[in-house]
Write a protein that holds these residues in place. Structure first.
Motif, PDB file in Angstrom:
ATOM      1  N   TYR A 111      15.116  -5.582  -5.937  1.00  0.00           N
ATOM      2  CA  TYR A 111      16.171  -6.288  -5.071  1.00  0.00           C
ATOM      3  C   TYR A 111      16.820  -5.036  -4.578  1.00  0.00           C
ATOM      4  CZ  TYR A 111      18.960  -5.695  -9.187  1.00  0.00           C
ATOM      5  OH  TYR A 111      19.711  -4.938 -10.536  1.00  0.00           O
ATOM      6  N   SER A 112      17.072  -3.838  -5.257  1.00  0.00           N
ATOM      7  CA  SER A 112      17.899  -2.907  -4.846  1.00  0.00           C
ATOM      8  C   SER A 112      17.066  -1.652  -4.093  1.00  0.00           C
ATOM      9  CB  SER A 112      18.748  -2.213  -5.885  1.00  0.00           C
ATOM     10  OG  SER A 112      18.093  -1.439  -6.885  1.00  0.00           O
ATOM     11  N   CYS A 113      15.742  -1.640  -4.724  1.00  0.00           N
ATOM     12  CA  CYS A 113      14.875  -0.321  -4.361  1.00  0.00           C
ATOM     13  C   CYS A 113      15.355   1.283  -5.138  1.00  0.00           C
ATOM     14  CB  CYS A 113      14.567   0.065  -2.954  1.00  0.00           C
ATOM     15  SG  CYS A 113      14.150  -1.243  -1.971  1.00  0.00           S
ATOM     16  N   ASN A 114      16.605   0.985  -5.903  1.00  0.00           N
ATOM     17  CA  ASN A 114      17.027   2.117  -6.583  1.00  0.00           C
ATOM     18  C   ASN A 114      16.203   2.066  -8.006  1.00  0.00           C
ATOM     19  OD1 ASN A 114      18.226   3.883  -5.260  1.00  0.00           O
ATOM     20  ND2 ASN A 114      20.328   2.365  -5.317  1.00  0.00           N
ATOM     21  N   ILE A 115      16.033   3.113  -8.864  1.00  0.00           N
ATOM     22  CA  ILE A 115      15.454   3.056 -10.030  1.00  0.00           C
ATOM     23  C   ILE A 115      16.110   2.052 -10.989  1.00  0.00           C
ATOM     24  CG2 ILE A 115      17.223   4.769 -11.163  1.00  0.00           C
ATOM     25  CD1 ILE A 115      14.621   6.347 -12.223  1.00  0.00           C
ATOM     26  N   ASN A 116      15.068   1.422 -11.830  1.00  0.00           N
ATOM     27  CA  ASN A 116      15.267   0.481 -12.588  1.00  0.00           C
ATOM     28  C   ASN A 116      15.622   0.936 -14.152  1.00  0.00           C
ATOM     29  OD1 ASN A 116      15.124  -2.071 -14.377  1.00  0.00           O
ATOM     30  ND2 ASN A 116      13.768  -2.710 -13.402  1.00  0.00           N
ATOM     31  N   PRO A 117      17.044   0.716 -14.450  1.00  0.00           N
ATOM     32  CA  PRO A 117      17.315   1.313 -15.683  1.00  0.00           C
ATOM     33  C   PRO A 117      16.534   0.948 -16.900  1.00  0.00           C
ATOM     34  CG  PRO A 117      19.290   0.677 -14.588  1.00  0.00           C
ATOM     35  CD  PRO A 117      18.171   0.047 -13.714  1.00  0.00           C
ATOM     36  N   HIS A 118      16.222  -0.520 -16.921  1.00  0.00           N
ATOM     37  CA  HIS A 118      15.365  -1.101 -17.982  1.00  0.00           C
ATOM     38  C   HIS A 118      13.774  -0.603 -18.124  1.00  0.00           C
ATOM     39  CE1 HIS A 118      18.413  -4.256 -18.435  1.00  0.00           C
ATOM     40  NE2 HIS A 118      18.199  -4.636 -17.060  1.00  0.00           N
ATOM     41  N   LYS A 119      13.391  -0.121 -17.163  1.00  0.00           N
ATOM     42  CA  LYS A 119      12.031   0.605 -17.097  1.00  0.00           C
ATOM     43  C   LYS A 119      12.214   1.978 -17.440  1.00  0.00           C
ATOM     44  CE  LYS A 119       9.493  -2.507 -14.996  1.00  0.00           C
ATOM     45  NZ  LYS A 119       8.148  -3.034 -15.361  1.00  0.00           N
ATOM     46  N   ILE A 120      13.399   2.679 -17.096  1.00  0.00           N
ATOM     47  CA  ILE A 120      13.619   4.000 -17.732  1.00  0.00           C
ATOM     48  C   ILE A 120      13.217   3.977 -19.085  1.00  0.00           C
ATOM     49  CG2 ILE A 120      15.467   5.982 -18.132  1.00  0.00           C
ATOM     50  CD1 ILE A 120      16.434   4.902 -15.429  1.00  0.00           C
ATOM     51  N   VAL A 121      14.085   3.023 -19.872  1.00  0.00           N
ATOM     52  CA  VAL A 121      13.859   3.301 -21.476  1.00  0.00           C
ATOM     53  C   VAL A 121      12.261   3.179 -21.987  1.00  0.00           C
ATOM     54  CG1 VAL A 121      14.557   1.769 -23.561  1.00  0.00           C
ATOM     55  CG2 VAL A 121      16.153   1.964 -21.653  1.00  0.00           C
ATOM     56  N   THR A 122      11.498   2.258 -21.318  1.00  0.00           N
ATOM     57  CA  THR A 122      10.227   2.402 -21.657  1.00  0.00           C
ATOM     58  C   THR A 122       9.306   3.733 -21.623  1.00  0.00           C
ATOM     59  OG1 THR A 122       9.260   1.489 -19.610  1.00  0.00           O
ATOM     60  CG2 THR A 122      10.274  -0.005 -20.945  1.00  0.00           C
ATOM     61  N   LEU A 123       9.784   4.516 -20.644  1.00  0.00           N
ATOM     62  CA  LEU A 123       9.257   5.387 -20.289  1.00  0.00           C
ATOM     63  C   LEU A 123       9.674   6.733 -21.137  1.00  0.00           C
ATOM     64  CD1 LEU A 123       9.263   5.177 -16.592  1.00  0.00           C
ATOM     65  CD2 LEU A 123       7.381   4.900 -17.898  1.00  0.00           C
ATOM     66  N   ILE A 124      10.981   6.842 -21.873  1.00  0.00           N
ATOM     67  CA  ILE A 124      11.361   8.128 -22.738  1.00  0.00           C
ATOM     68  C   ILE A 124      10.404   8.425 -23.925  1.00  0.00           C
ATOM     69  CG2 ILE A 124      13.314   8.801 -24.323  1.00  0.00           C
ATOM     70  CD1 ILE A 124      15.189   6.897 -22.460  1.00  0.00           C
ATOM     71  N   THR A 125      10.105   9.755 -23.958  1.00  0.00           N
ATOM     72  CA  THR A 125       9.303  10.147 -24.970  1.00  0.00           C
ATOM     73  C   THR A 125       9.904  11.269 -25.541  1.00  0.00           C
ATOM     74  OG1 THR A 125       8.335  11.669 -23.738  1.00  0.00           O
ATOM     75  CG2 THR A 125       7.251   9.701 -23.678  1.00  0.00           C
ATOM     76  N   THR A 126       9.429  12.035 -26.596  1.00  0.00           N
ATOM     77  CA  THR A 126       9.994  13.298 -27.168  1.00  0.00           C
ATOM     78  C   THR A 126      10.128  14.284 -26.199  1.00  0.00           C
ATOM     79  OG1 THR A 126       7.901  13.910 -28.210  1.00  0.00           O
ATOM     80  CG2 THR A 126       9.503  12.406 -29.421  1.00  0.00           C
ATOM     81  N   ASN A 127       9.502  14.149 -25.187  1.00  0.00           N
ATOM     82  CA  ASN A 127       9.377  15.474 -24.171  1.00  0.00           C
ATOM     83  C   ASN A 127      10.494  15.016 -22.950  1.00  0.00           C
ATOM     84  OD1 ASN A 127       7.192  16.853 -25.448  1.00  0.00           O
ATOM     85  ND2 ASN A 127       5.766  15.551 -24.405  1.00  0.00           N
ATOM     86  N   THR A 128      10.879  13.703 -22.974  1.00  0.00           N
ATOM     87  CA  THR A 128      11.957  13.601 -21.926  1.00  0.00           C
ATOM     88  C   THR A 128      13.024  14.389 -22.061  1.00  0.00           C
ATOM     89  OG1 THR A 128      10.927  11.474 -21.622  1.00  0.00           O
ATOM     90  CG2 THR A 128      13.060  11.763 -20.917  1.00  0.00           C
ATOM     91  N   LYS A 129      13.551  15.093 -20.941  1.00  0.00           N
ATOM     92  CA  LYS A 129      14.709  15.703 -21.068  1.00  0.00           C
ATOM     93  C   LYS A 129      15.696  15.277 -19.867  1.00  0.00           C
ATOM     94  CE  LYS A 129      13.832  18.003 -24.737  1.00  0.00           C
ATOM     95  NZ  LYS A 129      12.818  17.566 -25.163  1.00  0.00           N
ATOM     96  N   VAL A 130      15.329  14.840 -18.861  1.00  0.00           N
ATOM     97  CA  VAL A 130      16.210  14.553 -17.845  1.00  0.00           C
ATOM     98  C   VAL A 130      15.755  13.372 -17.148  1.00  0.00           C
ATOM     99  CG1 VAL A 130      16.835  15.464 -15.406  1.00  0.00           C
ATOM    100  CG2 VAL A 130      16.377  17.062 -17.347  1.00  0.00           C
TER     101      VAL A 130
END
Length: 366
Positions: A111-130
């Motif tokens: 609905y907004s075309c901006n990044i989905n915060p709920h999806k961000i959480v599912t993509l975080i790994t030990t290598n995520t820094k930014v």
């Protein structure tokens, strides 16, 4: 013909101030890293609500330099992951790759075309820094949950503000919300130079210091090089031009909002979808997107009506040959956005008659 955006008309509307500013720089004999840069950097930092601004050669360099600065500061390292919206301009992703880091493509909110915060959480790994949110089309990403996620996981937040000069999120301007932000001053931006240009804004003195050195061959003092830097500097002519244009940015953005209000109030075609208005995010409408499942026919129809439109962007980044390693990803929301998006004329110089013709034409599309 109603052009999508007339750079010539925009430039003419700033005369004679632009020519006077250019003549002053030409006569000064100082064309790099001088008073015009210092003045604009202070003005733009104050405008954004940060303590520092560093001019760069363009917006993509600004992204790369921030990430390189954080590496030099020991906050990140090459190979670390950066979560970025999958439907951004490809320059955002290339900026990450140039810093030797790994983009992780995140689906946007439909609905907004901006990044989905709920999806961000599912993509975080030990290598995520930014996390790298993009304020697409001129309206801010939903920053509160993004910043909360970043704090919870010890991540840095880099805002891509290339399309959102002057936009607000809950009373604060974009560019001041994360740990650092990248701006582009490409000529067609809300704040555009007469050529390439960019900037980094931040309230962290170390980030600003490292970015400035890395953009000047890694030099902290003349002929003293602490890092393997690059050449990415905002020249004096562009800085002077941007100082002239910055004075009118808020007024121009308000006229863009008025155009958008007219579009929203007048358009009533069930074949065309508009993005919803989000009150906490004061949009500056760099782009006014509409969405249609029969986009190509709509675009051809509008051209027949004397209305030029553009597509932002016809091919999703993960479907580009340059990013073929991402081609197998399943990103249905991103792909639908890139398949249906069409950008209507948007300029502070659009006349009321032009706006009405665009609205009437959209409403009569069948």
């Amino acid at each position: 013909m109603i052009p999508y955006f007339s750079l010539q008309k925009i430039t003419e509307s700033f005369e004679p101030q632009l020519s006077e500013a250019i003549n002053d720089i030409t006569a000064s004999g100082w064309y790099l890293q001088g008073k015009a840069n210092a003045n604009f950097e202070k003005e733009f930092a104050d405008y954004c609500g940060t303590t520092h601004c560093v001019g760069t050669g363009n917006g993509m360099d600004a992204i790369t330099l921030i990430l390189l600065a954080w590496q030099a500061m020991g906050k990140t390292q090459r190979g670390d992951e950066v979560i970025v919206p999958a439907n951004t301009c490809i320059a955002t992703i290339i900026g990450i790759l140039r810093a030797g880091m790994q983009p992780v493509l995140c689906e946007p909110e439909a609905y907004s075309c901006n990044i989905n915060p709920h999806k961000i959480v599912t993509l975080i790994t030990t290598n995520t820094k930014v996390i790298l949110p993009v304020h697409l089309y001129g309206h801010s990403a939903d920053m509160d949950p993004i910043l909360a996620i970043a704090m919870q996981h010890g991540l840095l937040v880099l805002e891509d503000c290339a399309q959102a000069h002057g936009a607000f999120y809950k009373g604060k301007r974009v560019g001041s919300l994360g740990h650092a932000a990248a701006f582009s001053f490409y000529p067609s931006k809300n704040l555009g130079a007469l050529g390439d240009g960019g900037a980094v804004t931040t309230s962290d003195v170390d980030t600003a210091t490292y970015v400035r050195a890395l953009g000047n061959y890694g030099s902290s003092a003349k002929y003293v090089h602490d890092f393997k830097g690059i050449n990415s500097r905002l020249d004096e002519l562009q800085a002077a031009i941007l100082s002239v244009k910055l004075k009118r940015l808020d007024a121009d953005n308000e006229r863009r909002r008025e155009v958008a209000r007219r579009y929203r109030k007048g358009m009533h075609n069930p074949l065309v979808r508009l993005l919803p208005v989000s009150e906490p995010m004061e949009n500056v409408y760099h782009i006014f997107p509409i969405f249609c499942s029969d986009r190509e026919r709509l675009q051809a129809y509008l051209m027949e009506k004397g209305i030029q439109t553009l597509i932002h962007y016809p091919i999703a980044p993960h479907k580009q040959q340059a990013l073929s390693e991402y081609a197998a990803l399943s990103l249905p929301i991103t792909e639908q956005i890139h398949r249906e998006e069409l950008s209507l004329p948007m300029s502070p110089l659009l006349t009321d008659e032009e706006i009405e013709h665009i609205i009437e034409s959209i409403n009569h599309f069948v």
